[in-house]
Motif scaffolding. Sequence first.
Motif, short mmCIF file in Angstrom:
data_model
loop_
_atom_site.label_atom_id
_atom_site.label_comp_id
_atom_site.label_asym_id
_atom_site.label_seq_id
_atom_site.Cartn_x
_atom_site.Cartn_y
_atom_site.Cartn_z
N ALA A 170 0.84 -1.34 0.01
CA ALA A 170 -0.21 0.09 -0.15
C ALA A 170 0.83 1.28 0.04
O ALA A 170 0.67 2.23 -0.70
N SER A 171 1.89 1.27 0.69
CA SER A 171 2.83 2.34 0.66
C SER A 171 3.50 2.42 -0.53
O SER A 171 3.55 3.70 -1.15
N GLU A 172 3.91 1.67 -1.27
CA GLU A 172 4.31 1.47 -2.33
C GLU A 172 3.77 2.28 -3.44
O GLU A 172 3.99 3.44 -4.14
N LEU A 173 2.43 1.82 -3.48
CA LEU A 173 1.31 2.42 -4.53
C LEU A 173 1.04 3.99 -4.01
O LEU A 173 0.87 4.71 -4.96
N CYS A 174 1.04 4.17 -2.79
CA CYS A 174 0.86 5.41 -2.24
C CYS A 174 2.00 6.59 -2.63
O CYS A 174 1.52 7.50 -3.27
N LEU A 175 3.14 6.10 -2.68
CA LEU A 175 4.11 6.87 -3.01
C LEU A 175 4.18 6.98 -4.78
O LEU A 175 4.44 8.06 -5.03
N ILE A 176 3.81 5.77 -5.63
CA ILE A 176 3.76 6.22 -7.00
C ILE A 176 2.72 7.29 -7.11
O ILE A 176 2.87 8.10 -7.99
N GLU A 177 1.51 7.14 -6.46
CA GLU A 177 0.41 8.17 -6.64
C GLU A 177 0.96 9.64 -6.68
O GLU A 177 0.61 10.38 -7.23
N VAL A 178 1.68 9.67 -5.42
CA VAL A 178 2.34 11.00 -5.29
C VAL A 178 3.38 11.40 -6.11
O VAL A 178 2.98 12.58 -6.70
N LYS A 179 3.89 10.60 -6.80
CA LYS A 179 5.13 10.84 -7.90
C LYS A 179 4.36 11.25 -9.15
O LYS A 179 4.56 12.30 -9.84
N VAL A 180 3.18 10.50 -9.36
CA VAL A 180 2.39 11.02 -10.58
C VAL A 180 1.70 12.28 -10.44
O VAL A 180 1.92 13.11 -11.25
N HIS A 181 1.34 12.54 -9.25
CA HIS A 181 0.77 13.93 -9.08
C HIS A 181 2.19 15.29 -9.02
O HIS A 181 1.94 16.47 -9.39
#
Lengths: 359, 362
Positions: A170-181
């Motif tokens: 979940a943390s990994e996906l959360c960080l990817i989402e932030v990177k996208v933004h």
Amino acid sequence: MANSKLKLVTSAALPLLMFFHSSEIFSKEWTPENPTDIILTYDKDFVSAQDESQGPIDAQSTLSKVEQLIKSAKLPGNSQNLMTAKQWLAKIDSQGLSSQQKDRYYLAQANIAQSQHDFEQSLTLLNNIGQSSLYFPQSLLVAARVYIIQNQLDAAEQQCRRLISYNLPASELCLIEVKVHQGELSTAKQSIQRLAKRYQEQSSPLSQYFHQISGTLYRIEKDYQRAQASFANNLAQAPVSQWYRWADMAFQNSDTKKVYQAIHELEQNHSSIEDGLLIRLARAEQATNSGNKYQSLAKDRVQLRQLRKDDLHAADIAYYYTYVSPDSELASQWAQKNWEHVKEPADKELLLQAQSLDH
Amino acid sequence: MRNLIMIALLLVATSLKAHEFSTANLTLEQSSEGHHQGYIALSVSDLHHTLGLDPNKDGNLTWAELSQSHSIITEYLRKHLQFNTPNSSCPITFGSDISLLDSYGETLLKQPLNFNCTLPLTVHYTALFDSTSDHKLLINWSFEEGQTQTIIDKPAQHWEVETSSQSAWDTFLFYLYQGMIHIWIGLDHVLFVLTLLLHYVNKPRQTTSTPSRNTINLKSMIWLVTGFTIAHSITLTLTALDWISVSSKWAEVGIAISVAYSALNVVTHWIKRLMLMTVAFGLLHGLGFAGALSELGLSKSHQLTSIIGFNLGVEIGQIAIILVAIPLLLLLNKHEKVRKVLVPFVSIAIFLLGILWVWQRV
């Protein structure tokens, strides 16, 4: 000419229109002729907070019920469940709760506050959940989402990093989402490609989260075909926000018939659908020449939302004036209001599109 | 365990972006000094959700079941809607003649009510906030001296009601502005005024008594435009005061005919008594302006001020058009060759546009 005239006049004088035409808000007044006429249908399996006895309630089961309601409220046609959750929460005496129950209570309240765009309140409530709580990881995830919505990406990243020791995927996906933004698209894309195989299985919550992120990434890259495919993942079980994104990508790809059929089916199966869905259905109806029913309904809903001065939930109004009944002035005005509160890629796109109507 | 909770609740965190909005309306009118009557309209769905109105819980709420639960509703409203003067509260009488309203795709229960209360007073409203999403109460209140409106969107928000309405000056300025805007964005009115002016640069063969070709008889032009103003002011005022009533559709058709005919007359000179034509068509345009004014609505407290303001606005808008057009017309008058080509061309184009409008509006 008559239309443009009316638009100019109404945009300049909406408060006065409300002032003078109050009695015209209602189109029809009636009294059923037959006492057995049904005036409201509702889900009979659904237990209203008022249906229970007035005695003391069981906090544990009530909290479970509230969580279930909040979870279901994200699905199309179910957003009214949120207010039922709110009612149930109001029945709980927070003083008598155990520490774990209190955390669930705060989490539920935070989710409701977020849905009402009361972001500060949501973050304040989440702060009540301590690190040792079972619900702490969940609170981090909700906080990250609130920060992303507000475009406070450093704060969001911090929440995602704190998640690492609790739930790595979940943390990994959360960080990817932030990177996208954050606009670090190539890094995010590499991660998405690396994880694609892991999240092939379509229905798990993490897989759904993954596809929402990848859809957003492709959307920003203007790869609308891939974005549509990502948002189409497990659409039947998808939250309303994913439906919005899927429909918008389908419009970009001129897949209007598909949008019409899918949202029309939703509309047929629910007593009401969310305004955002209704407005997209109206757009699809217009594009496919399928009549005028939903355009007329959308017009009414938007008019009401304007009368209500729904500044905190302006996206639907801006969307209507951008795509369904273009009006550059109103579209820009409401898209700007939306942007003041919500700053996701879809909201930026809406603002730019609304502003481009001027040219 | 922590992971299980995490996964189970993950989706909740992703986005809760959809909402349904709850709206109620309170419409009141001061029927005599101290007496107010009207209704509150609330969503049947919201009421059922909050109060559980269906005794047999079968998924269908019938009219009879709602009527049986009427006392529950009034009891609830009595708790959550209050009107108070600084010294006392004003007891509300809820009528039994309830009905339903279809409003913006939703069914509302219309609950009549009345009470006696002298101004100033305070409205306390706390219904449905705890049980619905983003609830708002839209209030519209007509007083003898004017109208007021507000939105209550928090249970803690109290609304102080005073009779201070929009001043006559504010009303005048608002309608003045709307009158100007209306003529500027109304292409049919602009083109009609333009065709009137074109008559002055495309006059029939000169007689010795008329001014030379390269001058424009400004005095005559002003009289003509004034005739147009007086004519449209008459029908505008009579229609706005509800003394006459003409179908807006046919008024719009008449306006389109006037544009086409006036443009044709620039070329044909069929009607030589321009003032007669202008006044007759001016009466028609007044009906069109009245239509626009009715879209805006008249101020209840400053009815005549609204009409005068709107009329003057139209007049100012008209003068602005003329001031822009005159230099161009003078220029045109100096270039005979251009004038001979351009004036008939523009007139025919306006004529065709007028015919198109007639066809569209019929």
